[in-house]
Scaffold this active site. Structure first.
Site, PDB file in Angstrom:
ATOM      1  N   ASP A   9      -1.958  12.874  15.003  1.00 39.23           N
ATOM      2  CA  ASP A   9      -1.287  13.499  15.756  1.00 39.23           C
ATOM      3  C   ASP A   9      -0.632  14.605  15.121  1.00 39.23           C
ATOM      4  O   ASP A   9      -1.267  15.179  14.290  1.00 39.23           O
ATOM      5  CB  ASP A   9       0.045  12.470  15.900  1.00 39.23           C
ATOM      6  CG  ASP A   9       0.949  12.570  17.418  1.00 39.23           C
ATOM      7  OD1 ASP A   9       0.940  13.917  17.786  1.00 39.23           O
ATOM      8  OD2 ASP A   9       0.915  11.493  18.098  1.00 39.23           O
ATOM      9  N   THR A  26     -16.974   2.885  11.546  1.00 37.57           N
ATOM     10  CA  THR A  26     -18.163   2.453  11.275  1.00 37.57           C
ATOM     11  C   THR A  26     -18.816   1.596  12.177  1.00 37.57           C
ATOM     12  O   THR A  26     -19.881   0.962  12.189  1.00 37.57           O
ATOM     13  CB  THR A  26     -17.924   1.392   9.897  1.00 37.57           C
ATOM     14  OG1 THR A  26     -16.854   0.473  10.383  1.00 37.57           O
ATOM     15  CG2 THR A  26     -17.730   1.920   8.562  1.00 37.57           C
ATOM     16  N   LYS A  30      -4.490   4.302  11.513  1.00 33.90           N
ATOM     17  CA  LYS A  30      -5.142   5.278  11.843  1.00 33.90           C
ATOM     18  C   LYS A  30      -4.475   6.623  12.366  1.00 33.90           C
ATOM     19  O   LYS A  30      -4.796   7.063  13.739  1.00 33.90           O
ATOM     20  CB  LYS A  30      -6.377   4.948  12.596  1.00 33.90           C
ATOM     21  CG  LYS A  30      -7.221   4.079  12.011  1.00 33.90           C
ATOM     22  CD  LYS A  30      -8.461   3.750  12.742  1.00 33.90           C
ATOM     23  CE  LYS A  30      -9.558   2.627  12.156  1.00 33.90           C
ATOM     24  NZ  LYS A  30      -8.745   1.383  12.066  1.00 33.90           N
ATOM     25  N   ARG A  44     -14.451 -11.122  10.655  1.00 30.40           N
ATOM     26  CA  ARG A  44     -14.766 -12.334  11.023  1.00 30.40           C
ATOM     27  C   ARG A  44     -15.437 -13.425  10.376  1.00 30.40           C
ATOM     28  O   ARG A  44     -15.360 -14.488  10.491  1.00 30.40           O
ATOM     29  CB  ARG A  44     -15.668 -12.071  12.176  1.00 30.40           C
ATOM     30  CG  ARG A  44     -14.774 -11.502  13.609  1.00 30.40           C
ATOM     31  CD  ARG A  44     -15.503 -10.793  14.642  1.00 30.40           C
ATOM     32  NE  ARG A  44     -15.655  -9.271  14.369  1.00 30.40           N
ATOM     33  CZ  ARG A  44     -15.889  -8.387  15.145  1.00 30.40           C
ATOM     34  NH1 ARG A  44     -15.922  -8.499  16.291  1.00 30.40           N
ATOM     35  NH2 ARG A  44     -16.269  -7.202  14.706  1.00 30.40           N
ATOM     36  N   ASP A  82      -3.239  -0.491   8.830  1.00 26.18           N
ATOM     37  CA  ASP A  82      -4.416   0.480   9.400  1.00 26.18           C
ATOM     38  C   ASP A  82      -3.960   0.675  10.835  1.00 26.18           C
ATOM     39  O   ASP A  82      -4.623   0.020  11.925  1.00 26.18           O
ATOM     40  CB  ASP A  82      -5.543  -0.620   9.462  1.00 26.18           C
ATOM     41  CG  ASP A  82      -6.914  -0.133   9.806  1.00 26.18           C
ATOM     42  OD1 ASP A  82      -6.975   1.200   9.947  1.00 26.18           O
ATOM     43  OD2 ASP A  82      -7.789  -0.763  10.432  1.00 26.18           O
ATOM     44  N   LYS A  98      -5.462  -7.001   5.976  1.00 26.90           N
ATOM     45  CA  LYS A  98      -5.140  -5.867   6.816  1.00 26.90           C
ATOM     46  C   LYS A  98      -4.422  -6.234   8.171  1.00 26.90           C
ATOM     47  O   LYS A  98      -5.069  -6.990   8.605  1.00 26.90           O
ATOM     48  CB  LYS A  98      -6.651  -5.089   7.021  1.00 26.90           C
ATOM     49  CG  LYS A  98      -6.455  -3.894   7.920  1.00 26.90           C
ATOM     50  CD  LYS A  98      -8.023  -3.141   7.809  1.00 26.90           C
ATOM     51  CE  LYS A  98      -8.839  -3.853   9.043  1.00 26.90           C
ATOM     52  NZ  LYS A  98      -8.285  -3.656  10.309  1.00 26.90           N
ATOM     53  N   ARG A 133     -20.610  -7.461   5.626  1.00 25.38           N
ATOM     54  CA  ARG A 133     -21.170  -8.821   6.355  1.00 25.38           C
ATOM     55  C   ARG A 133     -22.024  -9.618   5.192  1.00 25.38           C
ATOM     56  O   ARG A 133     -22.787  -9.092   4.726  1.00 25.38           O
ATOM     57  CB  ARG A 133     -22.193  -8.569   7.430  1.00 25.38           C
ATOM     58  CG  ARG A 133     -21.259  -7.822   8.856  1.00 25.38           C
ATOM     59  CD  ARG A 133     -20.279  -9.124   9.288  1.00 25.38           C
ATOM     60  NE  ARG A 133     -19.742  -8.791  10.473  1.00 25.38           N
ATOM     61  CZ  ARG A 133     -18.609  -7.921  10.618  1.00 25.38           C
ATOM     62  NH1 ARG A 133     -17.849  -7.907   9.489  1.00 25.38           N
ATOM     63  NH2 ARG A 133     -18.213  -7.516  11.795  1.00 25.38           N
TER      64      ARG A 133
END
Length: 234
Positions: free
Chosen positions: A66, A120, A63, A211, A61, A34, A181
């Site tokens: 408009d 999220t 988003k 991460r 990604d 991504k 996670r």
């Protein structure tokens, strides 16, 4: 090359070099990648092309949110890059969503078009400040239903909402879930999180993991561990 894993590794870097170094340590058959706003703004289309030349499918990604014509044009440009998936904010409304779907409908190999419901990073308290009449779960379902009705192939949502969306919207509607996670990992700035196994059991189609992989001492081993946990549980 099409990845056999549902994992999408989030390249949340500020510059191209560390993103390419991380990508070089991973197997394109074991994940997709991504590219978000920070990295794309810094590195541009050349980064996407480099990642694709390494064999990776790319989720761009950005988003988009408009006026309909602007978003439609942006999506056509994204599709011209050959990306695997793109997204828009569902809160842009029906006309924007329909224009988005129409912009990609005539292409030979269009990217998957998905819509962002509620970020999220937001919890119920954050959401309440937006003065929306619906509860957070109600709003996610409302936006996801609108996205499907307008011809999108899926939505970005929390894995905590995946079971409800899967029940209400069925398959093959894609549920792309950030905030994943592994057990024992820190939540960082995510709020509505689940483990990879929990997310897939809830109905997720794709898992966005950042991460826990990108900051791991051995990113390839961290990715392998997640994929192994999914293979064992499914």
């Amino acid at each position: 090359m099409s990845a056999s894993s549902p994992v999408i590794v989030a390249l949340d870097y500020a510059q191209m070099t560390p993103a390419l170094e991380l990508a070089a340590s991973l197997d394109p058959s074991a994940c997709r990648l991504k590219v978000g706003k920070e990295l794309f703004t810094a590195a541009g289309p050349v980064l996407v092309e480099r990642l694709q030349s390494m064999g990776f499918e790319v989720f761009l990604d950005l988003k988009f949110h408009d006026i309909p014509n602007t978003v439609a044009g942006a999506l056509r440009s994204a599709a011209a890059l050959g990306v695997w998936m793109v997204n828009v904010h569902v809160s842009g409304g029906r006309r924007m969503l329909e224009a988005s779907a129409e912009a990609l409908s005539g292409l030979t190999a269009p990217p998957l078009l998905i819509g962002v419901t509620v970020l999220t990073s937001m919890d119920a308290k954050d959401f309440s400040e937006l003065a929306c009449a619906n509860s957070l779960p109600e709003q996610v379902l409302r936006l996801a239903s609108l996205a499907k009705d307008c011809g999108l192939q899926g939505v970005v949502c929390s894995a905590q909402e995946a079971s409800t969306l899967r029940e209400q919207l069925g398959s093959p509607f894609a549920l792309v879930t950030p905030g994943i996670r592994p057990a024992g990992a820190t939540q960082d700035d995510q709020r509505r999180v689940l483990t990879p196994v929990e997310a897939m059991d809830a109905g997720s189609s794709y898992l966005v993991v950042g991460r826990p992989i990108t900051r791991a001492e051995d990113p390839a081993a961290a990715l392998h561990a997640i994929n192994e946990s999914l293979c064992v549980s499914r």
